[in-house]
Design a protein around this motif. Structure first.
Motif, PDB file in Angstrom:
ATOM      1  N   PRO A 141       0.816  -1.216   0.000  1.00  0.00           N
ATOM      2  CA  PRO A 141       0.000   0.000   0.000  1.00  0.00           C
ATOM      3  C   PRO A 141       0.850   1.268   0.000  1.00  0.00           C
ATOM      4  O   PRO A 141       1.821   1.386   0.756  1.00  0.00           O
ATOM      5  CB  PRO A 141      -0.803  -0.120   1.299  1.00  0.00           C
ATOM      6  CG  PRO A 141      -0.864  -1.594   1.563  1.00  0.00           C
ATOM      7  CD  PRO A 141       0.452  -2.130   1.094  1.00  0.00           C
ATOM      8  N   LEU A 142       0.479   2.197  -0.865  1.00  0.00           N
ATOM      9  CA  LEU A 142       1.115   3.506  -0.963  1.00  0.00           C
ATOM     10  C   LEU A 142       0.083   4.544  -0.545  1.00  0.00           C
ATOM     11  O   LEU A 142      -0.971   4.664  -1.180  1.00  0.00           O
ATOM     12  CB  LEU A 142       1.587   3.766  -2.393  1.00  0.00           C
ATOM     13  CG  LEU A 142       2.299   5.101  -2.646  1.00  0.00           C
ATOM     14  CD1 LEU A 142       3.623   5.164  -1.891  1.00  0.00           C
ATOM     15  CD2 LEU A 142       2.535   5.309  -4.139  1.00  0.00           C
ATOM     16  N   CYS A 143       0.373   5.294   0.512  1.00  0.00           N
ATOM     17  CA  CYS A 143      -0.640   6.140   1.143  1.00  0.00           C
ATOM     18  C   CYS A 143      -0.241   7.612   1.064  1.00  0.00           C
ATOM     19  O   CYS A 143       0.733   8.039   1.695  1.00  0.00           O
ATOM     20  CB  CYS A 143      -0.828   5.717   2.597  1.00  0.00           C
ATOM     21  SG  CYS A 143      -1.354   3.992   2.754  1.00  0.00           S
ATOM     22  N   ILE A 144      -1.013   8.380   0.303  1.00  0.00           N
ATOM     23  CA  ILE A 144      -0.718   9.797   0.085  1.00  0.00           C
ATOM     24  C   ILE A 144      -1.170  10.605   1.296  1.00  0.00           C
ATOM     25  O   ILE A 144      -2.325  10.527   1.722  1.00  0.00           O
ATOM     26  CB  ILE A 144      -1.413  10.307  -1.182  1.00  0.00           C
ATOM     27  CG1 ILE A 144      -0.987   9.467  -2.399  1.00  0.00           C
ATOM     28  CG2 ILE A 144      -1.080  11.772  -1.424  1.00  0.00           C
ATOM     29  CD1 ILE A 144      -1.709   9.839  -3.681  1.00  0.00           C
ATOM     30  N   GLU A 145      -0.252  11.408   1.829  1.00  0.00           N
ATOM     31  CA  GLU A 145      -0.496  12.161   3.057  1.00  0.00           C
ATOM     32  C   GLU A 145      -1.060  13.548   2.778  1.00  0.00           C
ATOM     33  O   GLU A 145      -0.591  14.242   1.874  1.00  0.00           O
ATOM     34  CB  GLU A 145       0.824  12.298   3.828  1.00  0.00           C
ATOM     35  CG  GLU A 145       0.710  13.072   5.125  1.00  0.00           C
ATOM     36  CD  GLU A 145       2.031  13.154   5.871  1.00  0.00           C
ATOM     37  OE1 GLU A 145       2.089  13.871   6.898  1.00  0.00           O
ATOM     38  OE2 GLU A 145       3.006  12.505   5.436  1.00  0.00           O
ATOM     39  N   ASN A 146      -2.050  13.941   3.578  1.00  0.00           N
ATOM     40  CA  ASN A 146      -2.505  15.327   3.515  1.00  0.00           C
ATOM     41  C   ASN A 146      -1.438  16.230   4.123  1.00  0.00           C
ATOM     42  O   ASN A 146      -0.977  16.005   5.232  1.00  0.00           O
ATOM     43  CB  ASN A 146      -3.831  15.499   4.260  1.00  0.00           C
ATOM     44  CG  ASN A 146      -3.715  15.228   5.758  1.00  0.00           C
ATOM     45  OD1 ASN A 146      -3.338  14.124   6.167  1.00  0.00           O
ATOM     46  ND2 ASN A 146      -4.032  16.217   6.583  1.00  0.00           N
ATOM     47  N   GLN A 147      -1.019  17.235   3.364  1.00  0.00           N
ATOM     48  CA  GLN A 147      -0.042  18.190   3.871  1.00  0.00           C
ATOM     49  C   GLN A 147      -0.742  19.480   4.290  1.00  0.00           C
ATOM     50  O   GLN A 147      -1.823  19.809   3.786  1.00  0.00           O
ATOM     51  CB  GLN A 147       1.015  18.482   2.812  1.00  0.00           C
ATOM     52  CG  GLN A 147       1.926  17.277   2.530  1.00  0.00           C
ATOM     53  CD  GLN A 147       2.998  17.620   1.522  1.00  0.00           C
ATOM     54  OE1 GLN A 147       2.827  17.394   0.335  1.00  0.00           O
ATOM     55  NE2 GLN A 147       4.107  18.162   1.997  1.00  0.00           N
ATOM     56  N   ARG A 148      -0.108  20.198   5.185  1.00  0.00           N
ATOM     57  CA  ARG A 148      -0.732  21.416   5.693  1.00  0.00           C
ATOM     58  C   ARG A 148      -0.683  22.524   4.645  1.00  0.00           C
ATOM     59  O   ARG A 148       0.197  22.559   3.776  1.00  0.00           O
ATOM     60  CB  ARG A 148      -0.024  21.887   6.965  1.00  0.00           C
ATOM     61  CG  ARG A 148       1.411  22.334   6.764  1.00  0.00           C
ATOM     62  CD  ARG A 148       2.036  22.666   8.106  1.00  0.00           C
ATOM     63  NE  ARG A 148       3.438  22.986   7.989  1.00  0.00           N
ATOM     64  CZ  ARG A 148       3.946  24.208   8.081  1.00  0.00           C
ATOM     65  NH1 ARG A 148       3.131  25.253   8.251  1.00  0.00           N
ATOM     66  NH2 ARG A 148       5.232  24.419   7.993  1.00  0.00           N
ATOM     67  N   ARG A 149      -1.634  23.430   4.739  1.00  0.00           N
ATOM     68  CA  ARG A 149      -1.639  24.602   3.870  1.00  0.00           C
ATOM     69  C   ARG A 149      -0.526  25.551   4.302  1.00  0.00           C
ATOM     70  O   ARG A 149      -0.327  25.818   5.479  1.00  0.00           O
ATOM     71  CB  ARG A 149      -2.984  25.316   3.950  1.00  0.00           C
ATOM     72  CG  ARG A 149      -3.077  26.537   3.049  1.00  0.00           C
ATOM     73  CD  ARG A 149      -4.397  27.250   3.204  1.00  0.00           C
ATOM     74  NE  ARG A 149      -5.508  26.493   2.647  1.00  0.00           N
ATOM     75  CZ  ARG A 149      -6.526  26.040   3.342  1.00  0.00           C
ATOM     76  NH1 ARG A 149      -6.570  26.249   4.653  1.00  0.00           N
ATOM     77  NH2 ARG A 149      -7.505  25.383   2.765  1.00  0.00           N
ATOM     78  N   LYS A 150       0.230  26.055   3.326  1.00  0.00           N
ATOM     79  CA  LYS A 150       1.290  27.025   3.592  1.00  0.00           C
ATOM     80  C   LYS A 150       1.086  28.236   2.694  1.00  0.00           C
ATOM     81  O   LYS A 150       0.596  28.106   1.568  1.00  0.00           O
ATOM     82  CB  LYS A 150       2.667  26.416   3.323  1.00  0.00           C
ATOM     83  CG  LYS A 150       3.044  25.283   4.271  1.00  0.00           C
ATOM     84  CD  LYS A 150       4.468  24.794   4.025  1.00  0.00           C
ATOM     85  CE  LYS A 150       5.495  25.784   4.524  1.00  0.00           C
ATOM     86  NZ  LYS A 150       6.877  25.239   4.427  1.00  0.00           N
ATOM     87  N   ALA A 151       1.498  29.396   3.198  1.00  0.00           N
ATOM     88  CA  ALA A 151       1.313  30.620   2.424  1.00  0.00           C
ATOM     89  C   ALA A 151       2.165  30.621   1.167  1.00  0.00           C
ATOM     90  O   ALA A 151       1.754  31.133   0.125  1.00  0.00           O
ATOM     91  CB  ALA A 151       1.652  31.832   3.289  1.00  0.00           C
ATOM     92  N   ALA A 152       3.359  30.049   1.249  1.00  0.00           N
ATOM     93  CA  ALA A 152       4.309  30.152   0.143  1.00  0.00           C
ATOM     94  C   ALA A 152       4.167  29.045  -0.893  1.00  0.00           C
ATOM     95  O   ALA A 152       4.575  29.226  -2.040  1.00  0.00           O
ATOM     96  CB  ALA A 152       5.734  30.162   0.682  1.00  0.00           C
ATOM     97  N   HIS A 153       3.614  27.890  -0.502  1.00  0.00           N
ATOM     98  CA  HIS A 153       3.575  26.749  -1.405  1.00  0.00           C
ATOM     99  C   HIS A 153       2.162  26.185  -1.521  1.00  0.00           C
ATOM    100  O   HIS A 153       1.428  26.094  -0.537  1.00  0.00           O
ATOM    101  CB  HIS A 153       4.512  25.642  -0.912  1.00  0.00           C
ATOM    102  CG  HIS A 153       5.956  25.939  -1.144  1.00  0.00           C
ATOM    103  ND1 HIS A 153       6.686  26.729  -0.283  1.00  0.00           N
ATOM    104  CD2 HIS A 153       6.800  25.579  -2.151  1.00  0.00           C
ATOM    105  CE1 HIS A 153       7.930  26.828  -0.740  1.00  0.00           C
ATOM    106  NE2 HIS A 153       8.022  26.156  -1.868  1.00  0.00           N
ATOM    107  N   LEU A 154       1.818  25.814  -2.737  1.00  0.00           N
ATOM    108  CA  LEU A 154       0.543  25.163  -3.015  1.00  0.00           C
ATOM    109  C   LEU A 154       0.764  23.663  -3.014  1.00  0.00           C
ATOM    110  O   LEU A 154       1.558  23.146  -3.795  1.00  0.00           O
ATOM    111  CB  LEU A 154       0.005  25.623  -4.369  1.00  0.00           C
ATOM    112  CG  LEU A 154      -1.329  25.039  -4.826  1.00  0.00           C
ATOM    113  CD1 LEU A 154      -2.448  25.464  -3.882  1.00  0.00           C
ATOM    114  CD2 LEU A 154      -1.625  25.488  -6.254  1.00  0.00           C
TER     115      LEU A 154
END
Length: 253
Positions: A141-154
Motif C-alpha cells: 500500500p502507498l498512502c498519500i499524506e494530507n499536507q498542511r496549507r502554507k502561504a508560500a507553497h501550493l
C-alpha cells in the motif's frame, strides 16, 4: 489497530534502540523514515528489519523521501529521480514486511503563474501514477499524506477536496493506493479530522498523530492520541514527535 511512533531524522538512537524504547512503553509499531535510513551508516537492511520485527513483535510503515524530493518537480529528470526514490522505498518496505509506505503529493510555489502550477500538478500526477502502479505490482500500500496549507507553497493534498481531485487525476484502479491522515496538518489547515474520514473512510491506512495550537505545524504531544485514532479507525497509528520525551508524554497521558 497498531500504535507506535516515527523514527525522526533528528533522533540519534539506532533503529534497534528506538524499537526497544517503544516496546518498553507498550507500543508496537515503528514508522521508518527513508531519510533516517539514508544517513545512518549502520542502518539495518530490510532483511535485518524483518528479523527485528519478528523478535520484538513490532510492525513497520515506511515514509518515502520528501526533503528535496518533490514528485511535482518542474524538471523532468529530477521528477523521475524523486519517483524512483519512492519505488525503492516500496521495494524496501516489501522486503522488511512493512504494512504501508507514506508519500507526499508534491508542491509548487504559489507565486508562480498558472501555467507553471498546472505543469507541476501534471508532474505530480505522473509520478504518483507510476508509483501507484509499482505499489500494485509489489503488493505494498502507498498512502498519500494530507499536507498542511502554507502561504508560500501550493500543495496537492491540503484539503479533502484537493486530495480527492488529486486521487481522481491519478486514476489508478488499485487496492494499494490509499491515504495517510495527518491530524496535525489537518488542524493547522483548519479542517476537521471527520471531513477526511467522511471523504476517504477505509482508504485511510495510516494516521500521523501530533498537536498544535493552530498557528503552525509544531508537532506537539497529543495525550489523547488513542481517542483521536479511534475516531478514524486506521490500522497504523504513528506519533510524530520531536523528541523521545514527547512520545513518553503522549503515552503517559
Amino acid at each position: 489497530m497498531r500504535f507506535g511512533a516515527s523514527l525522526d531524522l533528528r533522533f540519534t538512537e539506532s533503529v534497534t534502540e528506538f524499537v526497544e524504547f517503544l516496546v518498553d512503553l507498550g507500543l508496537d509499531h515503528v514508522e521508518l523514515r527513508q531519510g533516517y535510513l539514508d544517513v545512518d551508516p549502520e542502518a539495518p537492511s530490510p532483511r535485518e528489519l524483518a528479523e527485528l520485527a519478528d523478535s520484538t513483535g513490532v510492525t513497520y510503515t515506511f515514509h518515502a523521501p520528501f526533503r528535496a524530493a518533490n514528485l511535482g518537480n518542474l524538471n523532468e529528470p529530477l521528477r523521475r529521480a524523486a519517483a524512483e526514490g519512492v519505488r525503492r522505498t516500496l521495494d524496501a518496505a516489501v522486503a522488511a514486511g512493512a504494512g504501508a509506505v507514506v508519500v507526499h503529493g508534491g508542491s509548487v510555489p504559489r507565486r508562480y503563474p498558472d501555467h507553471v502550477r498546472r505543469h507541476s500538478r501534471r508532474q505530480a500526477v505522473r509520478s504518483l501514477r507510476e508509483c501507484a502502479r509499482h505499489a500494485d505490482d509489489v503488493g505494498m500500500p502507498l498512502c498519500i499524506e494530507n499536507q498542511r496549507r502554507k502561504a508560500a507553497h501550493l500543495r496537492n493534498t491540503e484539503t479533502p477536496a484537493r486530495l480527492a481531485s488529486f486521487l481522481d487525476e491519478i486514476d489508478v484502479d488499485s487496492d494499494y493506493l490509499g491515504v495517510t491522515l495527518d491530524v496535525g496538518h489537518a488542524k493547522v489547515t483548519g479542517v476537521a479530522v471527520e471531513e477526511f474520514v467522511e471523504a476517504f473512510g477505509d482508504r485511510i491506512r495510516v494516521v500521523h498523530l501530533h498537536d498544535n495550537d493552530g498557528s503552525g505545524d509544531h508537532h506537539d504531544p497529543l495525550p489523547e492520541y488513542e481517542r483521536v485514532a479511534e475516531r478514524i479507525g486506521a490500522e497504523y497509528n504513528v506519533l510524530e514527535m520531536k523528541s523521545l520525551a514527547d512520545v513518553e508524554r503522549c503515552v503517559a497521558g
